[in-house]
Motif scaffolding. Structure first.
Motif, PDB file in Angstrom:
ATOM      1  N   VAL A  56      54.393   2.598  92.698  1.00 46.68           N
ATOM      2  CA  VAL A  56      53.087   1.915  92.785  1.00 46.68           C
ATOM      3  C   VAL A  56      52.296   2.093  91.489  1.00 46.68           C
ATOM      4  O   VAL A  56      51.810   1.122  90.914  1.00 46.68           O
ATOM      5  CB  VAL A  56      52.280   2.451  93.997  1.00 46.68           C
ATOM      6  N   PHE A  57      52.213   3.333  91.020  1.00 47.69           N
ATOM      7  CA  PHE A  57      51.341   3.594  89.870  1.00 47.69           C
ATOM      8  C   PHE A  57      51.911   3.087  88.548  1.00 47.69           C
ATOM      9  O   PHE A  57      51.182   2.907  87.588  1.00 47.69           O
ATOM     10  CB  PHE A  57      50.981   5.088  89.792  1.00 47.69           C
ATOM     11  N   ARG A  58      53.209   2.855  88.503  1.00 42.98           N
ATOM     12  CA  ARG A  58      53.766   2.254  87.288  1.00 42.98           C
ATOM     13  C   ARG A  58      53.623   0.735  87.326  1.00 42.98           C
ATOM     14  O   ARG A  58      53.711   0.074  86.296  1.00 42.98           O
ATOM     15  CB  ARG A  58      55.240   2.628  87.113  1.00 42.98           C
ATOM     16  N   GLY A  59      53.429   0.206  88.519  1.00 44.72           N
ATOM     17  CA  GLY A  59      53.393  -1.245  88.665  1.00 44.72           C
ATOM     18  C   GLY A  59      52.006  -1.849  88.593  1.00 44.72           C
ATOM     19  O   GLY A  59      51.860  -3.045  88.366  1.00 44.72           O
ATOM     20  N   VAL A  87      40.140   9.082  85.020  1.00 46.22           N
ATOM     21  CA  VAL A  87      41.196  10.056  85.336  1.00 46.22           C
ATOM     22  C   VAL A  87      42.032   9.575  86.529  1.00 46.22           C
ATOM     23  O   VAL A  87      43.260   9.685  86.533  1.00 46.22           O
ATOM     24  CB  VAL A  87      40.558  11.443  85.622  1.00 46.22           C
ATOM     25  N   LEU A  88      41.339   9.015  87.547  1.00 44.06           N
ATOM     26  CA  LEU A  88      42.050   8.580  88.752  1.00 44.06           C
ATOM     27  C   LEU A  88      42.836   7.276  88.543  1.00 44.06           C
ATOM     28  O   LEU A  88      43.671   6.916  89.374  1.00 44.06           O
ATOM     29  CB  LEU A  88      41.063   8.397  89.914  1.00 44.06           C
ATOM     30  N   GLY A  95      50.533   9.785  84.637  1.00 43.47           N
ATOM     31  CA  GLY A  95      51.320  10.772  85.396  1.00 43.47           C
ATOM     32  C   GLY A  95      52.605  10.174  85.938  1.00 43.47           C
ATOM     33  O   GLY A  95      53.667  10.800  85.889  1.00 43.47           O
ATOM     34  N   ALA A  96      52.491   8.943  86.450  1.00 46.92           N
ATOM     35  CA  ALA A  96      53.682   8.276  87.009  1.00 46.92           C
ATOM     36  C   ALA A  96      54.718   8.013  85.913  1.00 46.92           C
ATOM     37  O   ALA A  96      55.916   8.218  86.109  1.00 46.92           O
ATOM     38  CB  ALA A  96      53.266   6.968  87.684  1.00 46.92           C
ATOM     39  N   TYR A  97      54.235   7.570  84.750  1.00 46.92           N
ATOM     40  CA  TYR A  97      55.170   7.332  83.626  1.00 46.92           C
ATOM     41  C   TYR A  97      55.764   8.644  83.117  1.00 46.92           C
ATOM     42  O   TYR A  97      56.962   8.743  82.849  1.00 46.92           O
ATOM     43  CB  TYR A  97      54.456   6.594  82.491  1.00 46.92           C
ATOM     44  N   LEU A  98      54.895   9.662  82.980  1.00 41.71           N
ATOM     45  CA  LEU A  98      55.397  10.945  82.472  1.00 41.71           C
ATOM     46  C   LEU A  98      56.397  11.576  83.450  1.00 41.71           C
ATOM     47  O   LEU A  98      57.340  12.243  83.032  1.00 41.71           O
ATOM     48  CB  LEU A  98      54.228  11.905  82.212  1.00 41.71           C
TER      49      LEU A  98
END
Lengths: 217, 247
Positions: A56-59, A87-88, A95-98
């Motif tokens: 989800v967070f990468r998309g 930050v959110l 964070g998702a990519y890392l």
């Protein structure tokens, strides 16, 4: 107003740019590490949740998530300060990519070393902390630099939620002076300077922790 | 009266996806003794070693270590592993740690020794194996033979009841292989209990009077290399050792 004076005026916003970049990078680092470690521990039931998070967070685009957090959450009674909203959104996306960068780096740790550590009697958590993590972080440096650079480049979105970072200062200055080309050239110079400082810092860390002869397995 | 062996393996079976890699192995290893296990590739040698410290879970059979059954569910596997020093084929040194760091890791994190105590103990082991002067080097900066010595020092530093060596010479040239053989003989003279699996007949002959021949998951023979190559009734056993002695 000469170029130097423009730079000095823009520098007021540089502090916010650095603050947003550091806060989002630190969040990304912490979240990415947590996700990669939890994935590595293969805790039952956790893996699908981690998959959903990274998927989800990468998309989702940074700006869309930022608006959801900053303008959307107050609709359900949650007012989020601008920096926390960054930050959110940007932090969690980083964070998702890392997490994916770290997953790849963890896969590069020699499986025999992990087996040797287990054969020695170390617990799974000790193996992760003492063997896998220190090696993985070294292997992940190029990917981390890429991601931190991306965070820096997305930091101008902070102006949309009211943080007076460099781009916001530039817009204000352009509106009053009508000298857009020089001002945005100065903005580019400042971002490049911040990028160089970031790079010098990371390269120093890389050299300091470099281990002779250690390459990904 | 015979003393209880340090390691007693009975009817050990290990299946991977329905395929039997170990098909009922029986083996004893007495304290202070050295056991060399030989056999063709895929005969189950490494699997046998890994069953001993439960890096691989046996399908059935029993393993007694210091008189205690260690294949059951209630066993403290981490304590068992600390009693069995394992030296891997490719040495498996931790590449991000120095030679000294490799040897002190277990002492500090498992034995709870302070850094200074752990370093003292580690340096003693490294000195015993002629590696003390390389203490600050990383694995990437030392040779294969030196890595082997560090791996041995790392295992010995934990004062294990037995040291198991998985193909200790397979990654080394003949000169270094002879050095490793000398080292193993020296450890044996110092009453270190050893178990070694190898393809290297030269090594087997030079470190033990008798070898165990493992084939298709069972112990087919146990005798001196000379008798196994010349007098053993099984032609396959003779062929294995005869072929190798001929080279």
């Amino acid at each position: 107003m000469n170029f130097l004076e423009i730079l000095v005026l823009l520098a007021r916003g540089a502090g916010y740019t650095v603050l947003v970049t550091l806060a989002c990078s630190a969040t990304g680092l912490a979240v990415g590490l947590a996700v990669a470690m939890l994935r590595r521990l293969r805790l039952p039931g956790v893996l699908p949740l981690l998959d959903v998070f990274t998927y989800v967070f990468r998309g989702i685009p940074v700006l869309v998530l930022l608006f959801m957090v900053y303008f959307g959450l107050p609709g359900i009674g949650l007012k989020v300060p601008p920096l926390i909203a960054m930050v959110l959104s940007l932090g969690l996306i980083a964070g998702a990519y890392l997490a994916e960068v770290f997953r790849g780096a963890l896969d590069s740790v020699d499986a025999t070393e992990i087996l040797a550590a287990e054969a020695m009697g170390l617990s799974r958590l000790q193996v992760l902390r003492l063997i896998e993590l220190p090696q993985m972080l070294r292997f992940a440096v190029p990917g981390m630099v890429n991601e931190f650079t991306t965070v820096l480049k997305y930091s101008p979105f902070a102006y949309t939620v009211g943080l007076p970072e460099i781009t916001k200062q530039a817009m204000t200055l352009t509106a009053t002076t009508q000298r857009g080309i020089e001002i945005y050239l100065a903005v580019g110079v400042m971002y490049f300077a911040i990028f160089r400082i970031l790079l010098v810092g990371v390269r120093w860390l890389e050299r300091h922790y470099r281990v002779p002869g250690m390459v990904p397995a | 009266m015979t003393a209880t062996p340090l390691i007693q393996v009975r009817d050990l079976v290990k299946e991977f996806d329905g395929q039997r890699v170990l098909a009922g192995v029986n083996l004893d290893l007495a304290e202070g003794d050295i056991k060399v296990v030989m056999g063709p590739s895929g005969c189950g040698k490494s699997t046998l070693l890994r069953c001993l410290n439960r890096l691989v879970e046996p399908t059935s059979g029993t393993i007694h270590f210091r008189g205690q059954e260690v294949t059951g569910p209630g066993v403290d596997v981490r304590a068992l592993r600390q009693g069995i020093g394992f030296v891997f084929q490719q040495f498996a040194l931790y590449r991000h740690l120095t030679v000294l760091g490799n040897v002190t890791l277990g002492l500090r994190k498992l034995r709870g020794l302070r850094r200074a105590e752990a370093e003292q103990k580690a340096l003693h082991e490294l000195d015993r194996l002629g590696m003390a002067e390389h203490r600050d080097k990383y694995p990437g900066q030392i040779s294969g033979g030196q890595k082997q010595r560090v791996a041995l020092a790392r295992a010995l530093a934990m004062d294990p009841a037995v040291v198991v060596l998985d193909e200790p010479t397979s990654a080394l040239d003949p000169v270094l292989s002879r050095e490793v053989a000398q080292l193993i003989r020296r450890l044996h003279d110092e009453k270190v209990t050893l178990m070694c699996v190898t393809h290297d007949l030269q090594l087997a002959r030079s470190i033990a009077d008798q070898v165990v021949f493992l084939d298709r998951g069972v112990v087919r023979a146990e005798d001196s290399v000379a008798r196994l190559s010349a007098d053993h009734p099984d032609p396959q056993v003779r062929a294995f050792f005869g072929r190798e002695t001929g080279t």
